[in-house]
Structures are given as structure tokens and as C-alpha cells.
Design a protein around this motif. Structure first.
Motif, short mmCIF file in Angstrom:
data_model
loop_
_atom_site.label_atom_id
_atom_site.label_comp_id
_atom_site.label_asym_id
_atom_site.label_seq_id
_atom_site.Cartn_x
_atom_site.Cartn_y
_atom_site.Cartn_z
N GLY A 1 -27.25 -3.48 70.43
CA GLY A 1 -25.78 -3.90 70.20
C GLY A 1 -25.00 -3.70 71.67
O GLY A 1 -24.05 -4.45 71.90
N LEU A 2 -25.21 -2.42 71.91
CA LEU A 2 -24.29 -1.87 73.05
C LEU A 2 -25.01 -2.50 74.39
O LEU A 2 -24.16 -2.29 75.59
N GLY A 3 -26.18 -3.23 74.55
CA GLY A 3 -26.64 -3.57 75.72
C GLY A 3 -27.29 -2.65 76.49
O GLY A 3 -27.31 -3.01 77.82
N MET A 4 -27.78 -1.75 75.91
CA MET A 4 -28.43 -0.68 76.71
C MET A 4 -29.81 -0.91 76.88
O MET A 4 -30.45 -1.08 75.93
N PRO A 5 -30.33 -1.16 78.33
CA PRO A 5 -31.74 -1.65 78.70
C PRO A 5 -32.70 -0.34 78.35
O PRO A 5 -32.16 0.80 78.15
N ALA A 6 -33.82 -0.64 78.21
CA ALA A 6 -34.69 0.28 77.66
C ALA A 6 -35.03 1.35 78.81
O ALA A 6 -34.96 2.43 78.64
N SER A 7 -34.68 1.02 80.19
CA SER A 7 -34.93 1.95 81.37
C SER A 7 -33.65 3.06 81.23
O SER A 7 -33.98 4.06 81.49
N ALA A 8 -32.46 2.62 80.72
CA ALA A 8 -31.40 3.49 80.30
C ALA A 8 -31.63 4.60 79.47
O ALA A 8 -31.43 5.64 79.59
N ILE A 9 -32.25 4.00 78.44
CA ILE A 9 -32.77 5.09 77.42
C ILE A 9 -33.92 6.10 78.01
O ILE A 9 -33.95 7.26 77.76
N ALA A 10 -34.66 5.34 78.73
CA ALA A 10 -35.95 6.20 79.17
C ALA A 10 -35.33 7.34 80.28
O ALA A 10 -35.92 8.34 80.29
N ASP A 11 -34.39 6.99 80.88
CA ASP A 11 -33.77 8.07 82.04
C ASP A 11 -32.82 9.14 81.11
O ASP A 11 -32.51 10.17 81.97
N ASP A 12 -32.59 8.90 79.93
CA ASP A 12 -31.80 9.58 79.33
C ASP A 12 -32.36 9.84 77.73
O ASP A 12 -31.45 9.29 76.96
N PRO A 13 -33.38 10.50 77.49
CA PRO A 13 -33.85 10.46 76.19
C PRO A 13 -32.79 10.99 75.15
O PRO A 13 -33.01 10.92 74.12
N SER A 14 -31.81 12.08 75.63
CA SER A 14 -31.12 12.67 74.57
C SER A 14 -30.09 11.68 74.12
O SER A 14 -29.58 11.86 73.10
N ALA A 15 -29.99 10.55 74.70
CA ALA A 15 -29.16 9.30 74.00
C ALA A 15 -29.51 9.01 72.92
O ALA A 15 -28.62 8.58 72.04
N LEU A 16 -30.89 8.84 72.61
CA LEU A 16 -31.23 8.47 71.31
C LEU A 16 -31.13 9.39 70.35
O LEU A 16 -30.76 8.80 69.07
N VAL A 17 -30.81 10.66 70.46
CA VAL A 17 -30.27 11.64 69.58
C VAL A 17 -28.95 11.16 69.01
O VAL A 17 -28.62 11.15 67.59
N ALA A 18 -27.83 10.81 69.93
CA ALA A 18 -26.72 10.47 69.45
C ALA A 18 -26.82 9.07 68.78
O ALA A 18 -25.93 8.79 67.72
#
Length: 529
Positions: free
Chosen positions: A255-272
Motif C-alpha cells: 500500500g505504501l508502494g515500497m519495492p522489495a529492494s527497499a525492504i531488502a536494504d532495510d530489514p528493520s523496516a519490517l519490524v515497524a
């Protein structure tokens, strides 16, 4: 002499910790409850709970903050990676053959370390805010809940390691310390509230305890005389409300339009994202419960800044239909869990008179709907404040409540998960044990649980004033015979030593034990088909 004794009950959950206070009066070696369990409000607690989260300092050597304050660091892309939460499921992951993703988030050692760090801060706050800063002494007791499988799997290693964490933080304090299985706490609470009182000995209750990371299911029948639940069987799996949060985290990222690459580069974002998912889930469930409408919807504006500084911000809406589509696989897994529990315990839907839901995860509306469609709406009960039932109940297993003894509800090993022989593994049915009793002769001991005490409904009844109504239990499994003292007044003795209350001791062939004026000797027989 009458003395006051204070107990603090701890439920160290996967998503939230809860602490309740109980006041008892001690007289003549008996404890009598003086007031209902009350939530403990500490500085770090919000809405009667402490989010199980901590933020390490920059060096990673100590804590910077805990609870909701630590969770707020998830909004800061620079500090987010120092936040640790949802670590409880990782305890014991190294012993699992095929651990689930949420069980390997941290190592087993890290999960125990974080548990100890959080407990240390909570105990310090408790001392300063509720105990006047005085050292903990014999007027004080602590009771800790633990997942049922920690005791029965892997030789009890997980429970032993959790106990060590607690002992290390309490040091040499002369406090009374007790550990109670989470489902046991739920049963004690339900009994205390008379939610099981209307059931007869032929009616089966299914208690489903859904936490953040595990689900435990216990079946029992109400004893009409002793007014406690007779154990039938139990089953549990690492399935909890946190799995739904993980699915919603993916939904929010899309929904935020976050690409998979952005999450891969920032795994801590998944916690949030998982925390945001939890809040959406809880908000939607509250709306469905209050309005009872299939069209309920919830919406939150979510802002997440990635490590490279890019800002993702959008209003995310979630309705019942979308939630059901996102989590249908998880609900299928929950249905399979119920199937396996019923099969393992040896029950059919028609055997169940009442299904009682407890635990924070039980408030999920899709869980209610599934169980009501399966067992019937009138048979499914969602207890009031289900997330607090365990922490309240574990404190009620001490002393007396309303003038009657309240015995701890101890669970045998998985292999003896039925009170009779039907449904037991073939190897269990073949076991043969005899109990030689100096007062009343010999008695054959079947697989499962044998109750010993002064009460009329015990399998072995003792006409002895030194025996408690439910004094002890024998647990027979394929691997061993275990003797447990059920918190008796005068104690159970094995090899001349008193057995600690609610702790088991393994009996070997020929071993003797003493209850009051009676001596018992366990003798093995030949296996029979």
C-alpha cells in the motif's frame, strides 16, 4: 500469627508483558486471598501492558529504552535497527527441526538475553514504585507463566533456562518463587469466575489459549465434587496472532508502494510494518466486535522513512473482506490446528459442551467466526479481558480462594494426553505398573494421571487428616512415571526428602514415597498386548 504476603504474577508474552498484584493473608501455614488480582501500573506500562520491545544503546551493550518508548524508535530510520521485539518465539528455536520464520528472527541465546534485560528493568521499577525501594524479602512472592511446551518438550530444557533467567535477576532474594503453565493459569481463572461451574462431570470444555506466538488447547471435564477440571488432553503449536501481523506488514508495504529492494536494504523496516499491522488488526477487530457488521473498516495514515531517506506516506485502509483474503491461508492453518488437537485428544465436535477463548490473540474476529461456525454460536465463549486471564489465574493457584483449596492443574507429558486408555499410543497401552500401599493393599496404575488425596473423587482416596483433598498425582508415560506434589499442606516425601510443590520427581521401579501416614511402593509389571 497472621502475616500479609504480596505476590506479583508475570505473563511475559510475545507482544506484551502483563503484571498483576495479589494480596494474601498467611495464617498457620495457609494462604488466603484477600483481594482480586489487580494490574500493576508501572512507569513503562501503557493500558495495563508493557510492549515486549527494547531499544539497545548505540554500542548494543545495554538498554536505552523499553516498551512503547522503544517502539517509538521504529519511526526513526537511524535508530530503528537497534529495536528488538517479538523475541519470545525464538526461545528454543535451535531445538526445532523445521523452525518457522518468526522463530528464527533472533538466536535462542539472544532471545533469552533480551528477556533477561527487560525483566531486570521491570523488577527495578517494581522495587522503586511498588516496594518503596526496599530489598525484596520473604513477604514477597513472584509467579511466572510459561508456555506449556517448554516443560514437556526437549526434556524441559527451555523451562530450566527460563527459570535461570528469572533466578539470575532476583539474585539471593528470599522471595517465594513459582512457575505455572499458561493454560493452567487460564483454567484457575475460569474456575474462580465460575465460568466452568455449570458443567457436569460428563460435559467437556475446550479451552483455547491464543497468544502472540503460540496456541495451546486443553480439554477437561468439571469435577462436580472437588470443583476443578479433570484433565483429558492438550495440544499446542507455534501459531499465534503475530503471524497475522506479519501478513499485514506485506499488505502495508504494498500500500505504501515500497519495492522489495527497499525492504531488502532495510530489514528493520519490517519490524515497524509488523507493529502497524498489529494496530490495524486490533482496530478492525474492535469495530467488528462493537458493531457486529461484516462491512466494518479501519484506516490509518502510516509514515515510514527508509534508510536512504525516502519517505513513504499513505492512508492504509483495511476492511473485513480484504483481511479475510489476506489471511485465509492462516485461518486454514488454524482450522488444521483444531483438527489435530481434536484427533490427538480423541474428541469429536459433539463431545464439546463449551469452548472458552482466552489470550490476546483470541480477540481476532475471524477466530470467533470460525469456531462459532464449527461448534455452534451458543457454545463458544470469549472471556472478558481474555488477554489478562493467564496473568490473573497463575496467582490464584496459591493457598485458598473463598475458603477452599485451589489445586494447581498440572499437565502430564504429551504421550499421556488422555485420562483413560482410549486414544493413547500402542506403547502406552502396554505399560503395567502396580502401587503397593501399606494401608489398603495393591492398586494397578494405568497410563495417564492418577490422583491421590483425601477427596472422594480421587482414584486413590486416603482416609488421613494429614492428606490434602488433592495431595499428589502420578503421571504415567511411555518413558517414565512421575510423582508430583500438588501444593499439599504436609508434603509428599521421596527418599526421605520433601518434594517441592508443583515439581515432579521421576520414580524408578521399587521406589517408595510417603503421604501422611501412608507409604507407597511402585512396582513395574510385564508389558501386555
Amino acid at each position: 500469627m497472621i502475616e500479609q504476603k504480596t505476590f506479583f504474577a508475570f505473563d511475559c508474552g510475545a507482544t506484551n508483558w502483563r503484571v498483576q498484584r495479589l494480596e494474601y493473608q498467611s495464617k498457620g501455614g495457609k494462604l488466603k486471598l484477600q483481594s482480586e488480582p489487580q494490574p500493576v501500573s508501572l512507569t513503562s506500562f501503557v493500558d495495563r501492558k508493557l510492549p515486549a520491545a527494547l531499544c539497545l544503546n548505540a554500542a548494543g551493550s545495554s538498554l536505552e529504552s523499553i516498551g512503547e518508548v522503544a517502539q517509538q524508535q521504529l519511526e526513526d530510520e537511524k535508530n530503528r535497527e537497534r529495536v528488538r521485539e517479538y523475541f519470545k518465539p525464538c526461545i528454543g528455536s535451535h531445538l526445532e527441526e523445521n523452525p518457522l520464520p518468526h522463530q528464527i528472527r533472533y538466536t535462542h541465546t539472544q532471545a533469552l538475553q533480551y528477556t533477561g534485560m527487560l525483566l531486570k528493568v521491570v523488577l527495578e521499577q517494581l522495587s522503586q514504585e511498588k516496594w518503596r525501594g526496599d530489598p525484596f524479602d520473604e513477604r514477597l512472592g513472584f509467579i511466572f507463566a510459561y508456555p506449556l511446551h517448554w516443560r514437556h518438550e526437549h526434556g524441559g530444557t527451555l523451562l530450566d533456562e527460563f527459570k535461570k533467567v528469572v533466578h539470575d535477576n532476583l539474585g539471593d532474594s528470599p522471595v517465594q518463587l513459582q512457575f505455572v503453565a499458561e493454560p493452567e493459569g487460564a483454567i484457575l481463572h475460569l474456575q474462580h469466575r465460575n465460568l466452568l461451574a455449570g458443567l457436569s462431570g460428563s460435559c467437556t470444555t475446550l479451552i483455547i489459549d491464543i497468544g502472540g506466538s503460540t496456541t495451546d488447547i486443553v480439554a477437561g471435564r468439571m469435577d462436580p465434587v472437588l470443583r476443578h477440571v479433570r484433565y483429558i488432553g492438550h495440544y499446542g503449536e507455534p501459531f499465534g496472532g503475530g503471524l497475522f501481523d506479519a501478513e499485514l506488514a506485506k499488505f502495508i508495504a504494498d500500500g505504501l508502494g515500497m519495492p522489495a529492494s527497499a525492504i531488502a536494504d532495510d530489514p528493520s523496516a519490517l519490524v515497524a510494518l509488523r507493529i502497524y499491522g498489529q494496530r490495524l488488526k486490533e482496530s478492525l477487530s474492535r469495530q467488528v466486535s462493537s458493531s457486529n457488521q461484516a462491512s466494518a473498516t479501519t484506516q490509518r495514515t502510516i509514515t515510514l522513512v527508509s534508510r536512504n531517506g525516502k519517505v513513504y506516506r499513505r492512508g492504509i485502509g483495511l476492511d473485513v473482506s480484504s483481511f479475510s483474503n489476506l489471511t485465509h491461508t492462516l485461518m486454514d492453518s488454524f482450522g488444521n490446528l483444531i483438527d489435530k488437537a481434536m484427533h490427538r485428544i480423541g474428541l469429536n465436535e459433539t463431545d464439546i459442551s463449551q469452548v472458552v477463548l482466552v489470550g490476546g490473540g483470541s480477540q481476532l474476529f475471524s477466530v470467533h467466526r470460525y469456531l462459532r461456525s464449527r461448534f455452534g454460536k451458543e457454545r463458544v465463549i470469549l472471556a472478558d479481558n481474555p488477554e489478562e486471564i493467564v496473568v490473573q489465574g497463575i496467582g490464584l493457584g496459591i493457598g485458598q480462594v473463598e475458603g477452599r483449596d485451589v489445586s494447581s492443574f498440572n499437565f502430564p507429558d504429551d504421550a499421556s494426553s488422555a485420562s483413560g486408555q482410549s486414544g493413547l499410543p500402542h506403547s502406552v497401552r502396554g505399560l503395567s505398573w502396580t502401587l503397593e500401599m501399606d494401608k489398603t493393599g495393591n492398586r494397578s496404575i494405568p497410563p495417564g494421571v492418577t490422583h491421590i488425596g483425601r477427596g472422594e473423587t480421587n482414584e486413590i482416596q486416603l482416609e488421613d487428616l494429614k492428606a490434602s483433598r488433592l495431595h499428589a498425582e502420578l503421571h504415567v508415560t511411555p518413558e517414565k512415571v512421575e510423582l508430583l506434589d500438588m501444593g499439599s499442606t504436609n508434603g509428599t516425601f521421596h527418599k526421605g526428602k520433601r518434594i517441592p510443590a508443583h515439581q515432579g520427581v521421576q520414580l524408578d521401579d521399587g521406589d517408595e514415597f510417603t503421604i501422611g501416614n501412608s507409604t507407597f511402593r511402585l512396582i513395574s509389571g510385564s508389558n501386555k498386548e
